[in-house]
Design a protein around this motif. Structure first.
Motif, PDB file in Angstrom:
ATOM      1  N   GLN A 105     -24.310   1.510 -77.802  1.00 15.27           N
ATOM      2  CA  GLN A 105     -23.538   2.740 -77.659  1.00 15.27           C
ATOM      3  C   GLN A 105     -24.369   3.927 -78.143  1.00 15.27           C
ATOM      4  N   VAL A 106     -24.312   5.041 -77.416  1.00 10.16           N
ATOM      5  CA  VAL A 106     -25.021   6.249 -77.836  1.00 10.16           C
ATOM      6  C   VAL A 106     -24.467   6.681 -79.195  1.00 10.16           C
ATOM      7  N   GLY A 107     -25.369   6.963 -80.128  1.00 11.06           N
ATOM      8  CA  GLY A 107     -24.999   7.373 -81.476  1.00 11.06           C
ATOM      9  C   GLY A 107     -24.932   6.223 -82.462  1.00 11.06           C
ATOM     10  N   ALA A 108     -24.889   4.989 -81.974  1.00  8.78           N
ATOM     11  CA  ALA A 108     -24.803   3.823 -82.857  1.00  8.78           C
ATOM     12  C   ALA A 108     -26.191   3.416 -83.344  1.00  8.78           C
TER      13      ALA A 108
ATOM     14  N   LYS B 245     -37.832   5.972 -74.607  1.00 13.40           N
ATOM     15  CA  LYS B 245     -36.961   7.146 -74.665  1.00 13.40           C
ATOM     16  C   LYS B 245     -35.519   6.657 -74.733  1.00 13.40           C
ATOM     17  N   GLY B 246     -34.736   7.285 -75.598  1.00 10.81           N
ATOM     18  CA  GLY B 246     -33.345   6.885 -75.787  1.00 10.81           C
ATOM     19  C   GLY B 246     -33.131   6.122 -77.083  1.00 10.81           C
ATOM     20  N   LEU B 247     -34.237   5.727 -77.745  1.00  7.15           N
ATOM     21  CA  LEU B 247     -34.159   5.055 -79.038  1.00  7.15           C
ATOM     22  C   LEU B 247     -35.002   5.818 -80.052  1.00  7.15           C
ATOM     23  N   LYS B 248     -34.516   5.859 -81.285  1.00  8.15           N
ATOM     24  CA  LYS B 248     -35.252   6.503 -82.374  1.00  8.15           C
ATOM     25  C   LYS B 248     -35.298   5.523 -83.539  1.00  8.15           C
ATOM     26  N   ILE B 249     -36.486   5.317 -84.100  1.00  8.34           N
ATOM     27  CA  ILE B 249     -36.619   4.453 -85.277  1.00  8.34           C
ATOM     28  C   ILE B 249     -36.207   5.261 -86.503  1.00  8.34           C
ATOM     29  N   ILE B 250     -35.248   4.751 -87.257  1.00  8.03           N
ATOM     30  CA  ILE B 250     -34.765   5.403 -88.478  1.00  8.03           C
ATOM     31  C   ILE B 250     -35.593   4.935 -89.673  1.00  8.03           C
ATOM     32  N   GLU B 251     -35.835   3.628 -89.754  1.00  2.49           N
ATOM     33  CA  GLU B 251     -36.613   3.074 -90.862  1.00  2.49           C
ATOM     34  C   GLU B 251     -37.027   1.651 -90.535  1.00  2.49           C
ATOM     35  N   TYR B 252     -38.041   1.193 -91.268  1.00  2.00           N
ATOM     36  CA  TYR B 252     -38.445  -0.210 -91.240  1.00  2.00           C
ATOM     37  C   TYR B 252     -38.165  -0.801 -92.617  1.00  2.00           C
ATOM     38  N   ARG B 253     -37.730  -2.043 -92.627  1.00  3.18           N
ATOM     39  CA  ARG B 253     -37.502  -2.763 -93.884  1.00  3.18           C
ATOM     40  C   ARG B 253     -38.120  -4.153 -93.764  1.00  3.18           C
ATOM     41  N   ALA B 254     -38.495  -4.709 -94.903  1.00  5.30           N
ATOM     42  CA  ALA B 254     -38.935  -6.103 -94.976  1.00  5.30           C
ATOM     43  C   ALA B 254     -37.932  -6.803 -95.876  1.00  5.30           C
ATOM     44  N   VAL B 255     -37.274  -7.818 -95.345  1.00  7.17           N
ATOM     45  CA  VAL B 255     -36.199  -8.483 -96.084  1.00  7.17           C
ATOM     46  C   VAL B 255     -36.423  -9.992 -96.101  1.00  7.17           C
ATOM     47  N   ASP B 256     -35.842 -10.635 -97.087  1.00  6.09           N
ATOM     48  CA  ASP B 256     -35.962 -12.076 -97.257  1.00  6.09           C
ATOM     49  C   ASP B 256     -34.907 -12.776 -96.406  1.00  6.09           C
TER      50      ASP B 256
ATOM     51  N   TYR C 194     -39.703  -8.438 -91.025  1.00  3.21           N
ATOM     52  CA  TYR C 194     -39.552  -6.998 -90.855  1.00  3.21           C
ATOM     53  C   TYR C 194     -38.488  -6.703 -89.810  1.00  3.21           C
ATOM     54  N   ALA C 195     -37.772  -5.617 -90.028  1.00  7.38           N
ATOM     55  CA  ALA C 195     -36.743  -5.182 -89.079  1.00  7.38           C
ATOM     56  C   ALA C 195     -36.757  -3.666 -89.019  1.00  7.38           C
ATOM     57  N   ALA C 196     -36.453  -3.144 -87.850  1.00  8.54           N
ATOM     58  CA  ALA C 196     -36.374  -1.700 -87.643  1.00  8.54           C
ATOM     59  C   ALA C 196     -34.920  -1.305 -87.441  1.00  8.54           C
ATOM     60  N   ARG C 197     -34.485  -0.259 -88.122  1.00  7.70           N
ATOM     61  CA  ARG C 197     -33.162   0.313 -87.849  1.00  7.70           C
ATOM     62  C   ARG C 197     -33.368   1.357 -86.756  1.00  7.70           C
ATOM     63  N   VAL C 198     -32.726   1.129 -85.615  1.00  7.45           N
ATOM     64  CA  VAL C 198     -32.886   2.012 -84.461  1.00  7.45           C
ATOM     65  C   VAL C 198     -31.570   2.701 -84.150  1.00  7.45           C
ATOM     66  N   LYS C 199     -31.675   3.941 -83.713  1.00  8.38           N
ATOM     67  CA  LYS C 199     -30.497   4.707 -83.295  1.00  8.38           C
ATOM     68  C   LYS C 199     -30.613   4.972 -81.809  1.00  8.38           C
ATOM     69  N   VAL C 200     -29.500   4.771 -81.100  1.00  3.95           N
ATOM     70  CA  VAL C 200     -29.456   5.064 -79.672  1.00  3.95           C
ATOM     71  C   VAL C 200     -29.143   6.556 -79.528  1.00  3.95           C
TER      72      VAL C 200
ATOM     73  N   ILE D 174     -32.699  -3.377 -74.853  1.00  5.97           N
ATOM     74  CA  ILE D 174     -31.432  -2.789 -75.297  1.00  5.97           C
ATOM     75  C   ILE D 174     -30.886  -1.964 -74.142  1.00  5.97           C
ATOM     76  N   ARG D 175     -29.651  -2.232 -73.764  1.00  4.01           N
ATOM     77  CA  ARG D 175     -29.010  -1.523 -72.653  1.00  4.01           C
ATOM     78  C   ARG D 175     -27.658  -0.978 -73.097  1.00  4.01           C
ATOM     79  N   LEU D 176     -27.282   0.161 -72.540  1.00  2.14           N
ATOM     80  CA  LEU D 176     -25.946   0.696 -72.774  1.00  2.14           C
ATOM     81  C   LEU D 176     -24.944  -0.157 -72.021  1.00  2.14           C
ATOM     82  N   GLY D 177     -23.770  -0.339 -72.618  1.00  2.00           N
ATOM     83  CA  GLY D 177     -22.741  -1.139 -71.983  1.00  2.00           C
ATOM     84  C   GLY D 177     -21.444  -1.028 -72.744  1.00  2.00           C
ATOM     85  N   PRO D 178     -20.427  -1.749 -72.290  1.00  2.00           N
ATOM     86  CA  PRO D 178     -19.130  -1.674 -72.972  1.00  2.00           C
ATOM     87  C   PRO D 178     -19.242  -2.203 -74.398  1.00  2.00           C
ATOM     88  N   PRO D 179     -18.564  -1.553 -75.349  1.00  4.00           N
ATOM     89  CA  PRO D 179     -18.650  -2.011 -76.741  1.00  4.00           C
ATOM     90  C   PRO D 179     -17.982  -3.373 -76.925  1.00  4.00           C
ATOM     91  N   ILE D 180     -18.508  -4.126 -77.880  1.00  3.19           N
ATOM     92  CA  ILE D 180     -17.893  -5.400 -78.247  1.00  3.19           C
ATOM     93  C   ILE D 180     -16.790  -5.121 -79.240  1.00  3.19           C
TER      94      ILE D 180
END
Length: 149
Positions: A13-16, A45-56, A101-107, A139-145
């Motif tokens: 979803q856009v904004g999520a 285009k259409g995605l923005k990386i907010i942050e990267y984290r390394a987690v266990d 590692y994981a990236a937090r991405v914003k649509v 990642i594709r836009l579509g109906p929310p779950i």
């Protein structure tokens, strides 16, 4: 496994915001190494990386491939577990790491392309290296779950 195929999600979803995991690090060499950074090399285009984290993976009940960042759907909130990204992550010789590692991405709008190319920076024997590993998160836009509370 992630570097052998595509991960996909058709309900964005856009904004999520979402978490997109990079492949679990493996050291196939005969000497220990330390990962200093990891990131996706191609952000469409259409995605923005907010942050990267390394987690266990022991803190997240496994390696998250892709999940919502709002904590819904039973996936742990990665902002509430320890972040190892500020320090080198040691990977023993001939072994895999429990830290991933994981990236937090914003649509931000319609998504034009695929989130792909996972680049790792690491040190071994006082030398610095980087390695690009094939990975692909579609990642594709579509109906929310709809989730039950």
């Amino acid at each position: 496994m992630q570097s052998a195929g595509d991960v996909g999600y058709d309900h964005a979803q856009v904004g999520a915001e979402y978490w997109a995991g990079l492949p679990l690090p493996w050291n196939t060499s005969g000497q220990d190494l330390e990962i200093t950074r990891a990131e996706f090399s191609q952000i469409p285009k259409g995605l923005k990386i907010i942050e990267y984290r390394a987690v266990d993976s022991n803190d997240t009940d496994g390696n998250i491939l892709f999940s919502r960042a709002d904590g819904k759907g039973g996936i742990p909130d990665l902002t509430k577990v320890r972040n190892y990204a500020d320090h080198p992550v040691k990977v023993k010789a001939k072994a895999g790491s429990d830290i991933y590692y994981a990236a937090r991405v914003k649509v931000t709008g319609p998504i034009h392309g695929t989130l792909k190319g996972c680049r790792f920076w690491y040190q071994q024997n006082d030398k610095e290296y980087q390695q690009l590993v094939d990975c692909s998160t579609i990642i594709r836009l579509g109906p929310p779950i709809k989730y039950k509370n």
